[in-house]
Scaffold this motif. Structure first.
Motif, PDB file in Angstrom:
ATOM      1  N   GLU A  34      41.146  45.966  31.443  1.00 13.73           N
ATOM      2  CA  GLU A  34      39.976  45.494  32.180  1.00 13.73           C
ATOM      3  C   GLU A  34      39.966  43.972  32.296  1.00 13.73           C
ATOM      4  O   GLU A  34      39.648  43.412  33.349  1.00 13.73           O
ATOM      5  N   LEU A  37      42.454  42.900  34.903  1.00 16.59           N
ATOM      6  CA  LEU A  37      41.927  43.143  36.245  1.00 16.59           C
ATOM      7  C   LEU A  37      40.889  42.102  36.620  1.00 16.59           C
ATOM      8  O   LEU A  37      40.884  41.566  37.744  1.00 16.59           O
ATOM      9  N   LEU A  38      40.003  41.780  35.663  1.00 18.27           N
ATOM     10  CA  LEU A  38      38.978  40.775  35.931  1.00 18.27           C
ATOM     11  C   LEU A  38      39.592  39.396  36.179  1.00 18.27           C
ATOM     12  O   LEU A  38      39.124  38.635  37.035  1.00 18.27           O
ATOM     13  N   ARG A  39      40.656  39.055  35.421  1.00 22.60           N
ATOM     14  CA  ARG A  39      41.311  37.762  35.638  1.00 22.60           C
ATOM     15  C   ARG A  39      41.935  37.695  37.028  1.00 22.60           C
ATOM     16  O   ARG A  39      41.884  36.661  37.706  1.00 22.60           O
ATOM     17  N   ARG A  40      42.534  38.810  37.428  1.00 26.00           N
ATOM     18  CA  ARG A  40      43.112  38.841  38.776  1.00 26.00           C
ATOM     19  C   ARG A  40      42.015  38.682  39.836  1.00 26.00           C
ATOM     20  O   ARG A  40      42.184  37.948  40.812  1.00 26.00           O
ATOM     21  N   GLN A  41      40.899  39.394  39.632  1.00 23.28           N
ATOM     22  CA  GLN A  41      39.806  39.273  40.582  1.00 23.28           C
ATOM     23  C   GLN A  41      39.248  37.847  40.592  1.00 23.28           C
ATOM     24  O   GLN A  41      38.927  37.299  41.655  1.00 23.28           O
ATOM     25  N   LEU A  42      39.146  37.235  39.407  1.00 25.51           N
ATOM     26  CA  LEU A  42      38.646  35.872  39.310  1.00 25.51           C
ATOM     27  C   LEU A  42      39.586  34.900  40.017  1.00 25.51           C
ATOM     28  O   LEU A  42      39.143  33.993  40.748  1.00 25.51           O
ATOM     29  N   ALA A  44      41.613  35.599  42.475  1.00 26.26           N
ATOM     30  CA  ALA A  44      41.486  35.823  43.919  1.00 26.26           C
ATOM     31  C   ALA A  44      40.216  35.165  44.457  1.00 26.26           C
ATOM     32  O   ALA A  44      40.223  34.558  45.541  1.00 26.26           O
ATOM     33  N   LYS A  45      39.107  35.289  43.683  1.00 26.56           N
ATOM     34  CA  LYS A  45      37.858  34.665  44.117  1.00 26.56           C
ATOM     35  C   LYS A  45      37.975  33.148  44.142  1.00 26.56           C
ATOM     36  O   LYS A  45      37.468  32.474  45.050  1.00 26.56           O
ATOM     37  N   GLN A  48      39.830  32.160  47.153  1.00 28.30           N
ATOM     38  CA  GLN A  48      38.965  32.307  48.329  1.00 28.30           C
ATOM     39  C   GLN A  48      37.969  31.158  48.421  1.00 28.30           C
ATOM     40  O   GLN A  48      37.721  30.614  49.504  1.00 28.30           O
TER      41      GLN A  48
END
Length: 494
Positions: A34, A37-42, A44-45, A48
């Motif tokens: 988890e 996954l959160l680090r990857r999402q962070l 990406a954000k 962006q």
């Protein structure tokens, strides 16, 4: 949880610990997955956000004119970051001038109107019959007449076709000489008036060659290809090139030159449209470089040491010349921008605005040379005091560094009465290049570059001198002497 039956207390405790350990290891693996996954999402954000901030800086920065801020920035077609295309307002290409945003065209409300007197009619047409819509009767023998004078043009526009029989002579020296007439071009079949209108259509009305070809068909009833339109503009540019070189020579001899540059693609590759402005000349120069070599090519390697270049903060200018006037409009706008975001910059912005207002008011009084020197020394000490103060925000420090780097160039206008405190002259001249870039997107060849810079230079120079561009074009294309718009000796004329 199954522990079995009949085991000893020790074995039961061991089994519990083992199963708890297995469960915890499983939970740890889940948490790691988890977290990954959160680090990857962070990440990406964050990427962006960086992309959006980069795009936002195109519209929210100290060089953004008011027309590009807010809702206008996101509207279709507003994809340029450095200039605005509203050419009817009083601000320059970078939005430096302080024109009122709520101004409207025309005279102020309540101003007494005027009506143009109609010209004398060439023909009078009397209309006797009328029709009554209520009675459906056709009426004749009117009691009186109402006069209305109408101005119109015939379509297609009348053209003249003249054949020139040019005498051929054989000189006693053996040369063969052909007689010349000013209205008979050496190349092609179109006369000076059509050539002049074609050049104006391209570079004043901003019509693509294809649309001009359509107008030839619609208005002159003369089918023509867009390549012929291009050839006509080339012939005009060839005739104007000596005048272009004369403008360049005059600028090289000027005491004050206002400079600026903006991107202008050539064949899809990034090039730069430069402008050089004096009191009576405007020169455009398109080059693949944005470096100081362009300044040497245009102004010469030995530009007069006592001449002043008015410019923005681009590094090419101090690399070429030492006596500069940095643009206060850029500085004040950036100070306002930073002050809106950082409280510690508010007093800095107020001090800079007050200093500039004081210096411009002082300049308008036409003081003596000694008073100017003293005022400049005092203002320099004021600027030095401002940059010695401590600031925390990085953006404020960047502004302070900008002031520090230009310390020798902010106050030239105080001791030089003929120098403006801003570079608005150049930016206003460059505005037309920005609009043409938006219309045509790119120039396509070196030949097209020469046509573009030659004709736009002469149109802008004639307007600056208070001359009529169509008249000047028709004169030079018809072989007549061009007026310089000056009262000087004949040697000063183009």
């Amino acid at each position: 949880m199954s522990l079995g039956i009949g085991g000893s207390p020790e074995s039961i405790d061991s089994a519990i610990r083992t199963e708890n350990s297995t469960y915890l290891r499983q939970q740890l693996v889940v948490q790691k997955l988890e977290n990954r996954l959160l680090r990857r999402q962070l990440t990406a954000k964050q990427q962006q956000i960086e992309e959006l901030e980069t795009r936002l800086k195109r519209y929210e920065n100290p060089n953004t004119p008011p027309s590009k801020q807010g809702g206008a920035a996101g509207s279709p077609g507003n994809d340029d970051s450095d200039e605005e295309e509203n050419e009817d307002q009083g601000d320059d290409a970078g939005g430096d001038a302080d024109a009122a945003s709520d101004s409207s065209p025309g005279r102020d409300e309540g101003h007494e109107g005027t009506t143009r007197s109609p010209p004398e009619p060439e023909e009078t047409i009397r209309v006797d019959q009328g029709y009554c819509p209520d009675c459906e009767q056709i009426l004749s023998n009117p009691d009186s007449y109402i006069s209305r004078t109408i101005i119109d043009i015939p379509l297609p526009i009348p053209t003249t076709v003249i054949e020139y029989e040019l005498g051929k002579h054989r000189c006693s020296c053996g040369n063969e000489v052909v007689a010349e007439h000013p209205d008979c071009p050496e190349t092609g079949r179109f006369g000076p008036n059509i050539m002049a209108q074609t050049a104006l259509g391209r570079f004043h009305q901003r019509l693509p060659n294809r649309k001009q070809a359509e107008l030839f068909d619609w208005e002159l009833d003369t089918p023509i290809s867009h390549r012929t339109i291009y050839n006509l503009t080339k012939r005009v540019a060839d005739r104007l090139r000596p005048a272009y070189d004369d403008v360049k020579a005059r600028i090289q001899e000027s005491d004050v030159v206002y400079c600026d540059e903006t991107g202008f693609p050539v064949d899809g590759e990034q090039h730069w449209a430069w402008t050089f402005v004096t009191d009576e000349e405007v020169l455009f120069w398109v080059d693949e470089s944005r470096g100081s070599q362009v300044l040497e090519d245009v102004l010469g390697e030995e530009f007069a040491e006592d001449s002043t270049l008015s410019c923005d903060g681009w590094s090419a200018y101090p690399s070429y010349h030492t006596k500069l006037q940095r643009c206060w409009a850029h500085l004040l706008r950036e100070a306002e921008y930073v002050a809106e975001r950082y409280e510690e910059a508010e007093r800095l912005s107020e001090e800079l605005h007050a200093l500039h207002d004081d210096l411009t008011a002082f300049d308008e009084e036409d003081p003596s040379a000694s008073a100017r020197e003293q005022k400049r020394a005092e203002a320099s000490l004021h600027l030095e005091g401002l940059i010695r103060e401590d600031y925390e925000a990085q953006e404020v420090k960047k502004l302070i560094e900008k002031i520090r780097n230009g310390l020798g160039n902010w106050l030239t206008f105080v001791t030089e009465p003929d120098v403006d405190s801003t570079n608005n002259r150049a930016e206003r001249a460059l505005r037309e290049q920005v609009v043409l870039r938006k219309m045509f997107r790119t120039l396509r060849s070196a030949e097209g570059v020469q046509i573009h810079e030659t004709i736009t230079t002469m149109l802008a120079t004639w307007k600056r001198r208070g001359l009529d561009p169509p008249e000047q074009l028709q004169s030079i294309l018809g072989g007549e002497e061009l007026s310089s718009g000056r009262e000087a000796s004949p040697s000063s004329e183009l």
